[in-house]
Structures are given as C-alpha cells and as structure tokens.
Write an enzyme that holds these catalytic residues in place. Structure first.
Site, PDB file in Angstrom:
ATOM      1  N   PRO A 102       2.765   4.436  -7.118  1.00 48.83           N
ATOM      2  CA  PRO A 102       3.205   3.844  -5.839  1.00 48.83           C
ATOM      3  C   PRO A 102       2.081   3.823  -4.823  1.00 48.83           C
ATOM      4  O   PRO A 102       1.244   4.725  -4.779  1.00 48.83           O
ATOM      5  CB  PRO A 102       4.332   4.769  -5.392  1.00 48.83           C
ATOM      6  CG  PRO A 102       4.185   6.011  -6.192  1.00 48.83           C
ATOM      7  CD  PRO A 102       3.520   5.638  -7.468  1.00 48.83           C
ATOM      8  N   CYS A 103       2.081   2.755  -4.009  1.00 41.83           N
ATOM      9  CA  CYS A 103       0.918   2.527  -3.144  1.00 41.83           C
ATOM     10  C   CYS A 103       1.268   2.565  -1.661  1.00 41.83           C
ATOM     11  O   CYS A 103       0.399   2.327  -0.834  1.00 41.83           O
ATOM     12  CB  CYS A 103       0.290   1.179  -3.487  1.00 41.83           C
ATOM     13  SG  CYS A 103       1.459  -0.171  -3.393  1.00 41.83           S
ATOM     14  N   GLN A 104       2.516   2.896  -1.323  1.00 36.71           N
ATOM     15  CA  GLN A 104       2.895   2.791   0.101  1.00 36.71           C
ATOM     16  C   GLN A 104       2.013   3.643   1.005  1.00 36.71           C
ATOM     17  O   GLN A 104       1.804   3.319   2.157  1.00 36.71           O
ATOM     18  CB  GLN A 104       4.358   3.204   0.326  1.00 36.71           C
ATOM     19  CG  GLN A 104       5.357   2.203  -0.167  1.00 36.71           C
ATOM     20  CD  GLN A 104       5.735   2.485  -1.611  1.00 36.71           C
ATOM     21  OE1 GLN A 104       5.009   3.169  -2.324  1.00 36.71           O
ATOM     22  NE2 GLN A 104       6.855   1.952  -2.044  1.00 36.71           N
TER      23      GLN A 104
END
Ligand SMILES: C[S@@+](CC[C@H](N)C(=O)[O-])C[C@H]1O[C@@H](n2cnc3c(N)ncnc32)[C@H](O)[C@@H]1O
Length: 406
Positions: free
Chosen positions: A74-76
C-alpha cells in the site's frame, strides 16, 4: 514461473503476469472486497489475510517455493495524494522485503508510487534485499509507454538473486512503445474530449488523442463549482462539451478488461480498487522482460561511454569497438547475467559449453573484455562516490559502490 502476489488488490498486477505466462499459485490481500473481486476474475488461489502477520505467512510462502514474488504494497503513506507521513502502510514495504528475504525466490517485482523511493521504509527494505543477495533495478516507468492510455509514473523495482544493480534497466527501457497510448486507442468517446479532475492544479479537459492523467479514486467526479467557474485557460474545448468518463471506462483506462466482474462491491470500493491497481498491460510488459532475460534472450546494453573510456586508456576506436562487442558476446554466453564480481562472471563463463568450444585466444579476449568492463564500472562508481564525498564531506557508506554501480 511459480508466482506469489502480495497485496494483490483486485488483481491488476496478477492479471498482467498471468497474461505474460506466469503461474499464479497464491495471492494475499487483507481487504475483503478486493479478495472477492480477485477470486471472481483471476482465480481461487487468493487468500484473505493480513500481511502484517509475517510469522504465519512467511513460512507458508517459503513452503510454496515461488520462483518470483510480485506485489504492490500500500502506498497511501507516500503518494502525492496522501499525507506523506510514514506509518503502518509504509511498514508494508518492509514486510514485502521480509517475505522476499524469507522465501528467496530467484526474482521479485515491487511496484509503488515514485515518492516511496525516497522513504525510510524503502531504504530499510533495500538494505534487507541486498543483504539477502538481490541485485536491484529501480526504474520509474510511465505506463503510457507500455500500452496504457494514462500518464502514470510508478516505481518498479525488479530484483534477481546474485545480480549486479541496474541489470534490467536497459531491457525495460527497450520495450517502450514508439508512441504513447492515448485514451482514443481504448475508448470510444463520441465527444472527442473528456473531463478528469485535475490533480495539483492542471488542465481538467483533455482530448482523446492524449493519455489520461493518473487515475485516482475520485477521477470520475463531476467538475466542482470552483472549476466550472474558473476553468483552466488551456482546456481545448469548453467544459460542457467534454464527457465525464464512466466507472467502466475508468477501469479500461486502468487496464481492466471489458466485463471485469466487480460483484456486489460498493461503487466507492470499486473506484478504490481501480485506482489501486497496477495497469495490467504494464505488468504484462514487465513480466515479458523478465521471462526474456531468464531465457537468456536479452543482455544489458553496454554503456556508450565504455568505448570512450577504453580510448582514453590508449585504445584505437576500432579496438574499443572490438572490446565492446567481445563484452556483449561474453554477456550472451552468460545468458544476460551480470554477476557481482569479475571472478564470479569468469567462473560462470568458463562453465558454459559454448565458451569451452572457443579458441584459447578468443577465450582470453572475452575474459579481458569482461574485466575491462568491470574496471570501467568500478571507476565510474568511485567517481560518483568522490563527487558525493566532495558535496557532502561525508564518508562513503560501505555499500556506496553497489549503489553507484546501478
Ligand atoms: C496498491 S494496492 C495493490 C494493487 C494490486 N497490486 C493491483 O494491481 O490491483 C495495495 C493493496 O494492499 C492491501 N493491503 C493493505 N494493507 C494490507 C495488509 N496489512 N495485509 C494485506 N493486504 C494489505 C490493500 O487492501 C490493497 O488492496
């Protein structure tokens, strides 16, 4: 190749690798709507599980004996759309590196936003992966040059056991298409123009003869009053003449094929799954590049500056060209491999039957060409290190040579 996909989402990355001919044996995600969508469209090998649980999942993945692990943690915490504070999600980049280090497949591919490259989490992950014996190629690839009608720049890291850093960069660059893919290549938009919410103050209206901007969850929102009242001065047509793309169309722009079955997921969840994906044509291209190298069908391009370096050391232009082509020949015999030391490369070269059949003189020429190329790279690395030392006044880290070789 036996493949495990970590943080598989709705399956964009898996789909691309499957299409390139990979055998997906297991995939993991902690978000039920994504798991259900993946199961429906890609396969039943998906498992709903939290990948923070390294103690449970690590040995499971190792037991599967994957030849490659792929995934987009995940890149948030990094993305330009998020808050850029490194938290739990950034930690999943470290978890990805842990899984690779535990299972030790020959290859891995990690996808993330560009900002991840500068993060503490990626620095930690890099250390782990290097200590586990992987050579890394870190490239920023724009999907619009790989069959996707969207300017989407992503960090793609490909690792292979025993390889030198940067080993696949030229092969990934070589499969770029001759022109960018544009929206009109995949969608029929009668208006000829579409509106997509600008991110960071850009143009909202675009022609179908352009790629779309990077898809995010809110890409198909209608224009806000702020934009309606003050449209971008370079919009090619008035806002009211531009189409708003539908969810299906946005999915197509993200590389999901027509008829992708989202089941009973909510509209918001579908938007999120679409935005999260690695567009499958880009994944397929990366997968094909890896298979070609694995089969020894491609070799890394020898830098143009190698010939100049040889000439500065007193060789004629012709002799420099000969060394370069001998270097390429040796590399082909090595099946495109670039090993971490000259001694290892010569050992591997001498073990090949084709090399053993060559005349003694040709054999020494090939060994010498590899040695010269290695010296060239080492000198280049040292020069870069010097430059950095001069700039920062700091001591080089022990691994500086490796990084500069990339
Ligand atoms: C960037 S998306 C991956 C998209 C996917 N590669 C694709 O092409 O469709 C990241 C995924 O990580 C999942 N995820 C986030 N935290 C997780 C965790 N702790 N364990 C497992 N999956 C997680 C999210 O649900 C999301 O689907």
């Amino acid at each position: 190749m036996r493949t495990v996909d970590l943080f598989c989402g709705a399956g964009g990355m898996s789909l691309g690798f499957q299409r390139a001919g990979y055998d997906l044996v297991q995939a993991y995600d902690a978000w039920e709507p994504a798991v259900a969508t993946y199961r429906r469209n890609v396969g039943s090998h998906v498992w709903h599980h939290d990948l923070k649980d390294v103690f449970t999942v690590g040995p499971m993945i190792a037991a599967l004996r994957p030849e490659i692990i792929i995934g987009g943690p995940p890149c948030q915490d990094y993305s330009a759309a998020g808050k850029r504070i490194e938290g739990d999600n950034a930690g999943m980049t470290r978890a990805f590196a842990m899984y690779v280090s535990i299972a030790r497949p020959n290859w891995f591919v990690m996808e993330n936003v560009r900002q991840a490259q500068k993060s503490r989490a990626w620095a930690d992950a890099t250390e782990m992966l290097k200590a586990a014996g992987y050579g890394l190629t870190e490239s920023i690839l724009d999907a619009s040059w790989y069959g996707v009608p969207q300017r989407r720049k992503r960090l793609i890291v490909v690792g292979r056991l025993g390889e030198r850093h940067g080993f696949l960069a030229s092969a990934l660059a070589a499969v770029r298409s001759n022109r960018q893919t544009v929206v009109g290549d995949v969608l029929d938009v009668p208006q000829g123009h579409f509106y997509m919410r600008p991110f960071g103050g850009g143009r909202g209206v675009r022609s179908v003869a352009e790629p779309a901007p990077a898809i995010i969850r809110t890409s198909r929102e209608r224009p806000w009053p702020k934009y309606r009242n003050n449209p971008h001065p370079h919009d090619p047509v008035p806002l009211q003449e531009a189409a708003i793309l539908t969810q299906d169309q946005i999915a197509r722009v993200q590389g999901f094929p027509e008829g992708w079955n989202w089941g009973n997921a909510t509209s918001r969840d579908i938007d999120q799954m679409i935005a999260n994906a690695l567009p499958s044509p880009l994944a397929e291209a990366i997968g094909a590049v890896i298979l070609a190298r694995q089969a020894g069908e491609t070799i890394p391009i020898v830098e143009g500056s190698f010939a100049q370096w040889l000439q500065r050391r007193g060789r004629s232009a012709q002799s420099a060209r000969n060394v370069k082509s001998q270097c390429n020949r040796a590399r082909r015999l090595l099946g495109g491999r670039t090993l971490t030391s000259h001694a290892l490369e010569v050992e591997a070269l001498e073990a090949t039957e084709d090399f053993q059949r060559l005349e003694t003189r040709t054999q020494s020429n090939l060994r010498a060409a590899l040695r010269l190329h290695f010296e060239f790279l080492t000198e280049k690395a040292e020069r870069r290190g010097e430059g950095r030392r001069r700039r920062s006044g700091a001591q080089l880290a022990a691994n500086e040579l490796d990084i500069a070789l990339a």
